[in-house]
Design a protein around this motif. Structure first.
Motif, short mmCIF file in Angstrom:
data_model
loop_
_atom_site.label_atom_id
_atom_site.label_comp_id
_atom_site.label_asym_id
_atom_site.label_seq_id
_atom_site.Cartn_x
_atom_site.Cartn_y
_atom_site.Cartn_z
N HIS A 29 48.12 84.12 57.03
CA HIS A 29 47.44 83.95 55.74
C HIS A 29 46.14 84.76 55.68
O HIS A 29 45.76 85.26 54.64
N LEU A 30 45.47 84.92 56.82
CA LEU A 30 44.22 85.69 56.85
C LEU A 30 44.50 87.17 56.58
O LEU A 30 43.79 87.82 55.80
N GLN A 93 42.16 77.88 53.37
CA GLN A 93 43.07 78.38 54.41
C GLN A 93 44.25 77.44 54.60
O GLN A 93 45.38 77.88 54.80
#
Length: 113
Positions: A29-30, A93
């Motif tokens: 996801h980052l 996040q």
């Protein structure tokens, strides 16, 4: 013994989700948040409209390739349908990880890692 029928969420065109294994990385996801346009919606990530990365990453993730009905069902199943119209980068996040789980699960893989 007859094979059991596919669960409803697994019915899809074979070309749309070619993998039997769904993959969700703990840090993907980052990378995606850095690469995708800032206006990419959570639903776009699930449907692969967000340009979420290199072809190898796209293939490993699997996705429903534009089928919003299936994507919405996956988002609902994870309790994050309220995020569908939000920009992916504007979510937490944890929410981003859930969106990627929805993305992988939407293809109905036999195994989800």
């Amino acid at each position: 013994a007859q094979p059991s029928p596919q669960p409803r969420h697994e019915r899809r065109a074979p070309a749309a989700c070619p993998r039997a294994v769904g993959l969700v990385s703990t840090e993907l996801h980052l990378d995606l948040a850095e690469r995708m346009p800032p206006d990419t919606l959570v639903r776009d990530v699930v449907t692969r409209r967000g340009g979420a990365g290199p072809a190898a990453v796209e293939a490993a993730l699997g996705a429903v390739q534009g089928d919003e009905r299936v994507a919405d069902a996956a988002l609902r199943a994870l309790g994050i349908s309220h995020l569908a119209q939000l920009p992916f980068v504007a979510t937490s996040q944890g929410e981003q990880k859930l969106a990627l789980i929805a993305r992988a699960a939407a293809c109905g893989p036999r195994v989800l890692l």
